[in-house]
Scaffold this motif. Structure first.
Motif, PDB file in Angstrom:
ATOM      1  N   PHE A 126      61.664  -6.435  21.500  1.00  0.00           N
ATOM      2  CA  PHE A 126      61.896  -7.181  22.730  1.00  0.00           C
ATOM      3  C   PHE A 126      63.165  -8.032  22.662  1.00  0.00           C
ATOM      4  O   PHE A 126      63.640  -8.520  23.688  1.00  0.00           O
ATOM      5  N   GLU A 127      63.713  -8.202  21.461  1.00  0.00           N
ATOM      6  CA  GLU A 127      64.957  -8.963  21.290  1.00  0.00           C
ATOM      7  C   GLU A 127      66.174  -8.051  21.182  1.00  0.00           C
ATOM      8  O   GLU A 127      67.238  -8.461  20.719  1.00  0.00           O
ATOM      9  N   PHE A 128      66.025  -6.795  21.592  1.00  0.00           N
ATOM     10  CA  PHE A 128      67.122  -5.821  21.634  1.00  0.00           C
ATOM     11  C   PHE A 128      67.558  -5.336  20.253  1.00  0.00           C
ATOM     12  O   PHE A 128      68.653  -4.825  20.100  1.00  0.00           O
ATOM     13  N   HIS A 129      66.708  -5.501  19.213  1.00  0.00           N
ATOM     14  CA  HIS A 129      67.060  -4.928  17.919  1.00  0.00           C
ATOM     15  C   HIS A 129      67.037  -3.404  18.020  1.00  0.00           C
ATOM     16  O   HIS A 129      66.292  -2.846  18.826  1.00  0.00           O
ATOM     17  N   SER A 130      67.829  -2.743  17.181  1.00  0.00           N
ATOM     18  CA  SER A 130      67.773  -1.286  17.150  1.00  0.00           C
ATOM     19  C   SER A 130      66.469  -0.849  16.494  1.00  0.00           C
ATOM     20  O   SER A 130      65.817  -1.628  15.792  1.00  0.00           O
ATOM     21  N   ILE A 131      66.099   0.408  16.701  1.00  0.00           N
ATOM     22  CA  ILE A 131      64.861   0.904  16.127  1.00  0.00           C
ATOM     23  C   ILE A 131      64.913   0.876  14.604  1.00  0.00           C
ATOM     24  O   ILE A 131      63.949   0.487  13.941  1.00  0.00           O
ATOM     25  N   ASN A 132      66.050   1.250  14.023  1.00  0.00           N
ATOM     26  CA  ASN A 132      66.176   1.255  12.565  1.00  0.00           C
ATOM     27  C   ASN A 132      66.079  -0.148  11.982  1.00  0.00           C
ATOM     28  O   ASN A 132      65.400  -0.379  10.980  1.00  0.00           O
ATOM     29  N   SER A 133      66.770  -1.114  12.605  1.00  0.00           N
ATOM     30  CA  SER A 133      66.716  -2.484  12.080  1.00  0.00           C
ATOM     31  C   SER A 133      65.334  -3.095  12.287  1.00  0.00           C
ATOM     32  O   SER A 133      64.853  -3.861  11.457  1.00  0.00           O
ATOM     33  N   THR A 134      64.672  -2.719  13.385  1.00  0.00           N
ATOM     34  CA  THR A 134      63.323  -3.209  13.634  1.00  0.00           C
ATOM     35  C   THR A 134      62.362  -2.699  12.571  1.00  0.00           C
ATOM     36  O   THR A 134      61.543  -3.459  12.038  1.00  0.00           O
ATOM     37  N   ALA A 135      62.468  -1.413  12.248  1.00  0.00           N
ATOM     38  CA  ALA A 135      61.607  -0.839  11.221  1.00  0.00           C
ATOM     39  C   ALA A 135      61.906  -1.463   9.861  1.00  0.00           C
ATOM     40  O   ALA A 135      60.996  -1.775   9.085  1.00  0.00           O
ATOM     41  N   TYR A 136      63.194  -1.672   9.568  1.00  0.00           N
ATOM     42  CA  TYR A 136      63.585  -2.257   8.272  1.00  0.00           C
ATOM     43  C   TYR A 136      63.053  -3.679   8.145  1.00  0.00           C
ATOM     44  O   TYR A 136      62.483  -4.056   7.116  1.00  0.00           O
ATOM     45  N   ASP A 137      63.225  -4.476   9.187  1.00  0.00           N
ATOM     46  CA  ASP A 137      62.764  -5.869   9.149  1.00  0.00           C
ATOM     47  C   ASP A 137      61.247  -5.939   9.001  1.00  0.00           C
ATOM     48  O   ASP A 137      60.710  -6.880   8.413  1.00  0.00           O
ATOM     49  N   ASN A 138      60.557  -4.932   9.547  1.00  0.00           N
ATOM     50  CA  ASN A 138      59.101  -4.919   9.491  1.00  0.00           C
ATOM     51  C   ASN A 138      58.572  -4.205   8.249  1.00  0.00           C
ATOM     52  O   ASN A 138      57.377  -3.972   8.121  1.00  0.00           O
ATOM     53  N   ARG A 139      59.514  -3.805   7.358  1.00  0.00           N
ATOM     54  CA  ARG A 139      59.182  -3.132   6.097  1.00  0.00           C
ATOM     55  C   ARG A 139      58.480  -1.795   6.333  1.00  0.00           C
ATOM     56  O   ARG A 139      57.573  -1.406   5.608  1.00  0.00           O
ATOM     57  N   ASN A 140      58.890  -1.104   7.404  1.00  0.00           N
ATOM     58  CA  ASN A 140      58.371   0.233   7.696  1.00  0.00           C
ATOM     59  C   ASN A 140      59.471   1.262   7.495  1.00  0.00           C
ATOM     60  O   ASN A 140      60.660   0.937   7.554  1.00  0.00           O
ATOM     61  N   SER A 141      59.088   2.516   7.325  1.00  0.00           N
ATOM     62  CA  SER A 141      60.078   3.587   7.227  1.00  0.00           C
ATOM     63  C   SER A 141      60.663   3.855   8.611  1.00  0.00           C
ATOM     64  O   SER A 141      60.025   3.546   9.625  1.00  0.00           O
ATOM     65  N   PRO A 142      61.868   4.453   8.701  1.00  0.00           N
ATOM     66  CA  PRO A 142      62.453   4.789  10.001  1.00  0.00           C
ATOM     67  C   PRO A 142      61.537   5.700  10.839  1.00  0.00           C
ATOM     68  O   PRO A 142      61.478   5.561  12.057  1.00  0.00           O
ATOM     69  N   THR A 143      60.820   6.620  10.183  1.00  0.00           N
ATOM     70  CA  THR A 143      59.927   7.504  10.936  1.00  0.00           C
ATOM     71  C   THR A 143      58.762   6.723  11.538  1.00  0.00           C
ATOM     72  O   THR A 143      58.316   7.028  12.657  1.00  0.00           O
ATOM     73  N   THR A 144      58.281   5.712  10.825  1.00  0.00           N
ATOM     74  CA  THR A 144      57.228   4.865  11.385  1.00  0.00           C
ATOM     75  C   THR A 144      57.749   4.104  12.597  1.00  0.00           C
ATOM     76  O   THR A 144      57.056   3.983  13.611  1.00  0.00           O
ATOM     77  N   GLY A 145      58.995   3.616  12.499  1.00  0.00           N
ATOM     78  CA  GLY A 145      59.597   2.917  13.634  1.00  0.00           C
ATOM     79  C   GLY A 145      59.688   3.810  14.858  1.00  0.00           C
ATOM     80  O   GLY A 145      59.394   3.382  15.981  1.00  0.00           O
ATOM     81  N   LYS A 146      60.080   5.082  14.665  1.00  0.00           N
ATOM     82  CA  LYS A 146      60.173   6.026  15.779  1.00  0.00           C
ATOM     83  C   LYS A 146      58.792   6.356  16.340  1.00  0.00           C
ATOM     84  O   LYS A 146      58.617   6.473  17.551  1.00  0.00           O
ATOM     85  N   TYR A 147      57.831   6.530  15.439  1.00  0.00           N
ATOM     86  CA  TYR A 147      56.466   6.837  15.861  1.00  0.00           C
ATOM     87  C   TYR A 147      55.889   5.694  16.696  1.00  0.00           C
ATOM     88  O   TYR A 147      55.291   5.912  17.748  1.00  0.00           O
ATOM     89  N   TRP A 148      56.111   4.469  16.251  1.00  0.00           N
ATOM     90  CA  TRP A 148      55.620   3.315  17.003  1.00  0.00           C
ATOM     91  C   TRP A 148      56.345   3.173  18.335  1.00  0.00           C
ATOM     92  O   TRP A 148      55.763   2.741  19.326  1.00  0.00           O
ATOM     93  N   LEU A 149      57.622   3.555  18.374  1.00  0.00           N
ATOM     94  CA  LEU A 149      58.359   3.513  19.641  1.00  0.00           C
ATOM     95  C   LEU A 149      57.755   4.480  20.646  1.00  0.00           C
ATOM     96  O   LEU A 149      57.594   4.153  21.832  1.00  0.00           O
ATOM     97  N   ILE A 150      57.402   5.687  20.184  1.00  0.00           N
ATOM     98  CA  ILE A 150      56.773   6.672  21.071  1.00  0.00           C
ATOM     99  C   ILE A 150      55.430   6.141  21.575  1.00  0.00           C
ATOM    100  O   ILE A 150      55.072   6.315  22.745  1.00  0.00           O
ATOM    101  N   LYS A 151      54.695   5.464  20.702  1.00  0.00           N
ATOM    102  CA  LYS A 151      53.443   4.837  21.131  1.00  0.00           C
ATOM    103  C   LYS A 151      53.714   3.769  22.192  1.00  0.00           C
ATOM    104  O   LYS A 151      52.970   3.655  23.179  1.00  0.00           O
ATOM    105  N   THR A 152      54.772   2.990  21.990  1.00  0.00           N
ATOM    106  CA  THR A 152      55.148   1.968  22.963  1.00  0.00           C
ATOM    107  C   THR A 152      55.468   2.608  24.301  1.00  0.00           C
ATOM    108  O   THR A 152      55.039   2.118  25.360  1.00  0.00           O
ATOM    109  N   PHE A 153      56.232   3.693  24.286  1.00  0.00           N
ATOM    110  CA  PHE A 153      56.554   4.422  25.514  1.00  0.00           C
ATOM    111  C   PHE A 153      55.282   4.854  26.242  1.00  0.00           C
ATOM    112  O   PHE A 153      55.200   4.769  27.476  1.00  0.00           O
ATOM    113  N   GLU A 154      54.301   5.352  25.490  1.00  0.00           N
ATOM    114  CA  GLU A 154      53.076   5.852  26.111  1.00  0.00           C
ATOM    115  C   GLU A 154      52.328   4.737  26.831  1.00  0.00           C
ATOM    116  O   GLU A 154      51.788   4.947  27.916  1.00  0.00           O
ATOM    117  N   VAL A 155      52.292   3.562  26.239  1.00  0.00           N
ATOM    118  CA  VAL A 155      51.609   2.434  26.872  1.00  0.00           C
ATOM    119  C   VAL A 155      52.293   2.058  28.181  1.00  0.00           C
ATOM    120  O   VAL A 155      51.644   1.707  29.165  1.00  0.00           O
TER     121      VAL A 155
END
Length: 304
Positions: A117-146
């Protein structure tokens, strides 16, 4: 080395120097640090999360949509279970939501959503949250679905706002026309209201059919004005923020443009407080029957 030959390493959870209570300061330091690592990487649902899940007002069975169900004990972590009297299936408040079969607690999403929500990129968001880039993309797709609700595969973006709300809609054409303008905005403007605009020709269809009061500020007159003096600044500013948002997510593609606009709409509208916004999203997610499987989400079609 193939799968069968891979060496199995002991879990961090099982690590200990010895059962002897008399350990050196150095041993205690290493042992406690390893335990902290394990706890950080394998978080469990807190009592507050379980209480939140159990407080949700379940309306129907997620399988057959019957409202004839009853409580059916609890899971090991305390999550309330239900059983449907119609189809006989058991479920929890998270069944068939994006959190279904979760391996990590919902609370892990909070930091991810705040950064998103603060305009971070998907990669930096996943990194800051200690997730892999694929997890960040997967969660983004979940966000889109909601946030999904408008069709895809179109081009052009319609933007409009009033004092409290804004909309961002893929219009279906790169150049506005009376037809596309009507399809884009007519369902979002109250009949007889005031339309403040830049005299774009296609706006006339809205004025005619919705009996709007028209206040015109031609671009030739406003382009030299400061932001505080420009009556069209609110919508101009939304365009600028949208461009910034898209630049920060350079990997997006047109096929999923409306999904990105849905996300941007959610960011820009009420509630304004980012923590309230995170809570609103989580409540939307757990009350929405939109299960997203990893294999389907990360197929070549969706993971671009």
């Amino acid at each position: 080395m193939n799968k069968k030959e891979r060496r199995k390493y002991p879990s961090l959870r099982s690590f200990t120097w010895s059962e002897d209570p008399e350990k050196s300061e150095g041993q205690l330091l290493v042992e406690n640090t390893v335990q902290e690592w394990y706890d950080a990487k394998h978080a469990t649902s807190s009592i507050f999360e379980i209480e939140f899940i159990n407080s949700l007002d379940i309306k129907q069975c997620p399988f057959c949509e019957s409202n004839d169900f009853t409580k059916y004990g609890h899971k090991k972590d305390g999550t309330q279970r239900y059983i449907c009297k119609e189809c006989g299936k058991r479920f929890t408040a998270l069944t068939n939501t994006i959190f279904d079969s979760k391996k990590i607690p919902i609370s892990e999403w909070i930091e991810y959503l705040l950064h998103l929500f603060e305009f971070h990129s998907i990669n930096s968001t996943a990194y800051d949250n200690r997730n892999s880039p694929t997890t960040g993309k997967y969660w983004l797709i979940k966000t889109f679905e909601v946030l999904k609700g408008i069709s895809r595969n179109k081009i052009g973006v319609g933007v409009a706002c009033n004092e409290t709300k804004s909309i961002f809609i893929v219009t279906g054409t790169s150049k506005p026309s009376r037809k596309s303008t009507k399809e884009t905005y007519s369902q979002h403007i109250a009949r007889g209201s005031v339309l403040v605009h830049d005299d774009e020709h296609s706006h006339s269809i809205l004025i005619e059919e919705l009996e709007l009061e028209s206040i015109v500020y031609p671009t030739a007159e406003t382009k030299e004005l400061s932001d505080k003096d420009n009556p069209l600044y609110p919508v101009n500013n939304l365009h600028l923020l949208l461009k910034q948002f898209i630049r920060n997510h350079g990997a997006y593609d047109r096929e999923h443009l409306q999904d990105w606009l849905n996300l941007f709409w959610f960011i820009m509208n009420e509630p304004k407080d980012k923590y309230d916004k995170v809570l609103k999203f989580i409540e939307m997610a757990v009350l929405s029957p939109k299960k997203v499987r990893y294999r389907d989400a990360m197929s070549s079609k969706h993971s671009k």
